[in-house]
Write a protein that holds these residues in place. Structure first.
Motif, PDB file in Angstrom:
ATOM      1  N   LEU A  31       0.828  -1.382   0.192  1.00  0.00           N
ATOM      2  CA  LEU A  31       0.054  -0.203   0.051  1.00  0.00           C
ATOM      3  C   LEU A  31       0.913   1.400   0.021  1.00  0.00           C
ATOM      4  CD1 LEU A  31      -2.843  -1.059   2.601  1.00  0.00           C
ATOM      5  CD2 LEU A  31      -3.257  -0.517   0.277  1.00  0.00           C
ATOM      6  N   ARG A  32       1.821   1.314   0.832  1.00  0.00           N
ATOM      7  CA  ARG A  32       2.763   2.367   0.823  1.00  0.00           C
ATOM      8  C   ARG A  32       3.465   2.723  -0.565  1.00  0.00           C
ATOM      9  NH1 ARG A  32       7.688   3.862   1.257  1.00  0.00           N
ATOM     10  NH2 ARG A  32       8.570   1.660   1.057  1.00  0.00           N
ATOM     11  N   CYS A  40       1.479  10.388  -3.280  1.00  0.00           N
ATOM     12  CA  CYS A  40       0.571  11.244  -2.182  1.00  0.00           C
ATOM     13  C   CYS A  40       0.723  10.169  -1.094  1.00  0.00           C
ATOM     14  CB  CYS A  40      -0.784  11.005  -2.570  1.00  0.00           C
ATOM     15  SG  CYS A  40      -1.457   9.588  -3.043  1.00  0.00           S
ATOM     16  N   SER A  41       0.252  10.617   0.100  1.00  0.00           N
ATOM     17  CA  SER A  41       0.421   9.990   1.379  1.00  0.00           C
ATOM     18  C   SER A  41      -0.398   8.677   1.409  1.00  0.00           C
ATOM     19  CB  SER A  41       0.075  10.951   2.551  1.00  0.00           C
ATOM     20  OG  SER A  41      -1.436  10.928   2.454  1.00  0.00           O
ATOM     21  N   LEU A  42      -0.034   7.545   2.299  1.00  0.00           N
ATOM     22  CA  LEU A  42      -0.770   6.570   2.219  1.00  0.00           C
ATOM     23  C   LEU A  42      -2.357   6.963   2.747  1.00  0.00           C
ATOM     24  CD1 LEU A  42      -1.311   3.670   2.177  1.00  0.00           C
ATOM     25  CD2 LEU A  42      -0.387   3.347   4.369  1.00  0.00           C
ATOM     26  N   SER A  43      -2.643   8.000   3.663  1.00  0.00           N
ATOM     27  CA  SER A  43      -3.858   8.101   3.953  1.00  0.00           C
ATOM     28  C   SER A  43      -4.614   8.900   2.801  1.00  0.00           C
ATOM     29  CB  SER A  43      -3.805   9.369   4.893  1.00  0.00           C
ATOM     30  OG  SER A  43      -5.000   9.941   5.252  1.00  0.00           O
ATOM     31  N   GLU A  44      -3.972   9.703   1.902  1.00  0.00           N
ATOM     32  CA  GLU A  44      -4.568  10.312   0.786  1.00  0.00           C
ATOM     33  C   GLU A  44      -4.999   9.278  -0.167  1.00  0.00           C
ATOM     34  OE1 GLU A  44      -6.398  13.141  -1.648  1.00  0.00           O
ATOM     35  OE2 GLU A  44      -6.041  13.342   0.388  1.00  0.00           O
ATOM     36  N   TYR A  45      -3.939   8.233  -0.392  1.00  0.00           N
ATOM     37  CA  TYR A  45      -4.078   7.312  -1.521  1.00  0.00           C
ATOM     38  C   TYR A  45      -5.192   6.476  -0.885  1.00  0.00           C
ATOM     39  CZ  TYR A  45      -3.444   3.016  -4.122  1.00  0.00           C
ATOM     40  OH  TYR A  45      -3.973   1.791  -5.072  1.00  0.00           O
ATOM     41  N   LEU A  46      -5.564   6.091   0.415  1.00  0.00           N
ATOM     42  CA  LEU A  46      -6.692   5.228   0.620  1.00  0.00           C
ATOM     43  C   LEU A  46      -7.969   6.004   0.128  1.00  0.00           C
ATOM     44  CD1 LEU A  46      -5.280   3.471   3.934  1.00  0.00           C
ATOM     45  CD2 LEU A  46      -5.994   2.480   1.640  1.00  0.00           C
ATOM     46  N   GLU A  47      -7.959   7.447   0.476  1.00  0.00           N
ATOM     47  CA  GLU A  47      -9.032   8.171   0.493  1.00  0.00           C
ATOM     48  C   GLU A  47      -9.365   8.224  -0.947  1.00  0.00           C
ATOM     49  OE1 GLU A  47     -11.967  10.875   1.235  1.00  0.00           O
ATOM     50  OE2 GLU A  47     -10.786  10.127   2.860  1.00  0.00           O
ATOM     51  N   LEU A  49      -8.795   5.886  -3.364  1.00  0.00           N
ATOM     52  CA  LEU A  49      -9.235   4.609  -3.703  1.00  0.00           C
ATOM     53  C   LEU A  49     -10.794   4.459  -3.003  1.00  0.00           C
ATOM     54  CD1 LEU A  49      -8.245   1.771  -4.720  1.00  0.00           C
ATOM     55  CD2 LEU A  49      -7.548   1.199  -2.461  1.00  0.00           C
ATOM     56  N   GLY A  50     -10.855   4.778  -1.913  1.00  0.00           N
ATOM     57  CA  GLY A  50     -12.166   4.799  -1.644  1.00  0.00           C
ATOM     58  C   GLY A  50     -13.174   5.733  -2.231  1.00  0.00           C
ATOM     59  N   ARG A  51     -12.724   6.665  -2.850  1.00  0.00           N
ATOM     60  CA  ARG A  51     -13.779   7.380  -3.615  1.00  0.00           C
ATOM     61  C   ARG A  51     -13.652   6.933  -5.224  1.00  0.00           C
ATOM     62  NH1 ARG A  51     -15.217  12.199  -1.816  1.00  0.00           N
ATOM     63  NH2 ARG A  51     -14.512  12.778   0.526  1.00  0.00           N
ATOM     64  N   GLY A  52     -13.064   6.091  -5.490  1.00  0.00           N
ATOM     65  CA  GLY A  52     -13.131   5.709  -6.644  1.00  0.00           C
ATOM     66  C   GLY A  52     -12.216   6.409  -7.701  1.00  0.00           C
ATOM     67  N   MET A  53     -11.360   7.270  -7.286  1.00  0.00           N
ATOM     68  CA  MET A  53     -10.713   8.262  -8.110  1.00  0.00           C
ATOM     69  C   MET A  53      -9.289   7.678  -8.398  1.00  0.00           C
ATOM     70  SD  MET A  53     -10.927  11.566  -5.249  1.00  0.00           S
ATOM     71  CE  MET A  53     -10.026  12.541  -6.333  1.00  0.00           C
ATOM     72  N   VAL A  54      -8.829   6.587  -7.963  1.00  0.00           N
ATOM     73  CA  VAL A  54      -7.703   5.730  -8.286  1.00  0.00           C
ATOM     74  C   VAL A  54      -7.977   4.323  -8.279  1.00  0.00           C
ATOM     75  CG1 VAL A  54      -6.570   5.710  -6.141  1.00  0.00           C
ATOM     76  CG2 VAL A  54      -5.198   5.302  -7.951  1.00  0.00           C
ATOM     77  N   CYS A  55      -7.501   3.556  -9.333  1.00  0.00           N
ATOM     78  CA  CYS A  55      -7.576   1.974  -9.193  1.00  0.00           C
ATOM     79  C   CYS A  55      -6.619   1.475  -8.921  1.00  0.00           C
ATOM     80  CB  CYS A  55      -7.945   1.541 -10.697  1.00  0.00           C
ATOM     81  SG  CYS A  55      -8.305  -0.106 -10.671  1.00  0.00           S
ATOM     82  N   ALA A  56      -6.388   0.648  -8.066  1.00  0.00           N
ATOM     83  CA  ALA A  56      -4.933   0.013  -7.743  1.00  0.00           C
ATOM     84  C   ALA A  56      -4.349  -0.948  -8.707  1.00  0.00           C
ATOM     85  CB  ALA A  56      -5.230  -1.064  -6.473  1.00  0.00           C
ATOM     86  N   THR A  57      -5.214  -1.593  -9.591  1.00  0.00           N
ATOM     87  CA  THR A  57      -4.745  -2.396 -10.815  1.00  0.00           C
ATOM     88  C   THR A  57      -3.920  -1.342 -11.813  1.00  0.00           C
ATOM     89  OG1 THR A  57      -6.729  -2.333 -12.087  1.00  0.00           O
ATOM     90  CG2 THR A  57      -6.182  -4.019 -10.711  1.00  0.00           C
ATOM     91  N   ASP A  58      -4.497  -0.107 -12.220  1.00  0.00           N
ATOM     92  CA  ASP A  58      -3.796   0.862 -13.019  1.00  0.00           C
ATOM     93  C   ASP A  58      -2.584   0.985 -12.321  1.00  0.00           C
ATOM     94  OD1 ASP A  58      -6.189   0.903 -14.445  1.00  0.00           O
ATOM     95  OD2 ASP A  58      -6.837   2.888 -13.654  1.00  0.00           O
ATOM     96  N   VAL A  59      -2.459   1.338 -11.165  1.00  0.00           N
ATOM     97  CA  VAL A  59      -1.144   1.876 -10.526  1.00  0.00           C
ATOM     98  C   VAL A  59      -0.133   0.765 -10.533  1.00  0.00           C
ATOM     99  CG1 VAL A  59      -0.002   2.684  -8.344  1.00  0.00           C
ATOM    100  CG2 VAL A  59      -2.209   3.565  -9.121  1.00  0.00           C
ATOM    101  N   THR A  60      -0.514  -0.593 -10.094  1.00  0.00           N
ATOM    102  CA  THR A  60       0.311  -1.807 -10.181  1.00  0.00           C
ATOM    103  C   THR A  60       0.659  -1.895 -11.368  1.00  0.00           C
ATOM    104  OG1 THR A  60      -1.393  -2.656  -8.316  1.00  0.00           O
ATOM    105  CG2 THR A  60       0.195  -4.125  -9.437  1.00  0.00           C
ATOM    106  N   ASN A  61      -0.056  -1.885 -12.491  1.00  0.00           N
ATOM    107  CA  ASN A  61       0.427  -2.147 -13.915  1.00  0.00           C
ATOM    108  C   ASN A  61       1.528  -1.215 -14.142  1.00  0.00           C
ATOM    109  OD1 ASN A  61      -1.330  -4.256 -14.380  1.00  0.00           O
ATOM    110  ND2 ASN A  61      -2.774  -3.010 -15.198  1.00  0.00           N
ATOM    111  N   ASP A  62       1.307   0.026 -13.812  1.00  0.00           N
ATOM    112  CA  ASP A  62       2.393   1.095 -14.139  1.00  0.00           C
ATOM    113  C   ASP A  62       3.428   0.715 -13.529  1.00  0.00           C
ATOM    114  OD1 ASP A  62       0.488   2.698 -15.804  1.00  0.00           O
ATOM    115  OD2 ASP A  62       0.029   4.146 -14.049  1.00  0.00           O
ATOM    116  N   MET A  63       3.420   0.404 -12.165  1.00  0.00           N
ATOM    117  CA  MET A  63       4.650   0.034 -11.504  1.00  0.00           C
ATOM    118  C   MET A  63       5.381  -1.214 -12.044  1.00  0.00           C
ATOM    119  SD  MET A  63       3.239   0.205  -7.517  1.00  0.00           S
ATOM    120  CE  MET A  63       4.377  -0.555  -6.874  1.00  0.00           C
TER     121      MET A  63
END
Length: 73
Positions: A31-32, A40-47, A49-63
């Motif tokens: 998560l970090r 962004c911070s972990l807190s902001e990332y979770l915010e 994610l919860g609002r549907g503003m970021v998709c973990a799979t998109d970030v994971t694919n980029d990484m």
């Protein structure tokens, strides 16, 4: 956005509240890293994610893409 203290109003027009979650060390590190990849911070990332503003799979694919491109250099 700067880090907010619990009880401060966020950019979203709501007051942030301290929450508690339980994750493994591996999950926390993942998560970090996802938050870091989003700049962004972990807190902001979770915010986000919860609002549907970021998709973990998109970030994971980029990484993964970035990691694989570094391996070929």
């Amino acid at each position: 956005m700067s880090n907010l203290k619990p009880g401060s109003e966020s950019d979203y027009g709501e007051v942030k509240k301290r929450r508690s979650i339980a994750v493994t060390d591996t999950g926390y590190e993942g998560l970090r890293l996802l938050a870091q990849a989003c700049g962004c911070s972990l807190s902001e990332y979770l915010e986000r994610l919860g609002r549907g503003m970021v998709c973990a799979t998109d970030v994971t694919n980029d990484m993964r893409s970035h990691s694989q491109s570094n391996l070929t250099k």
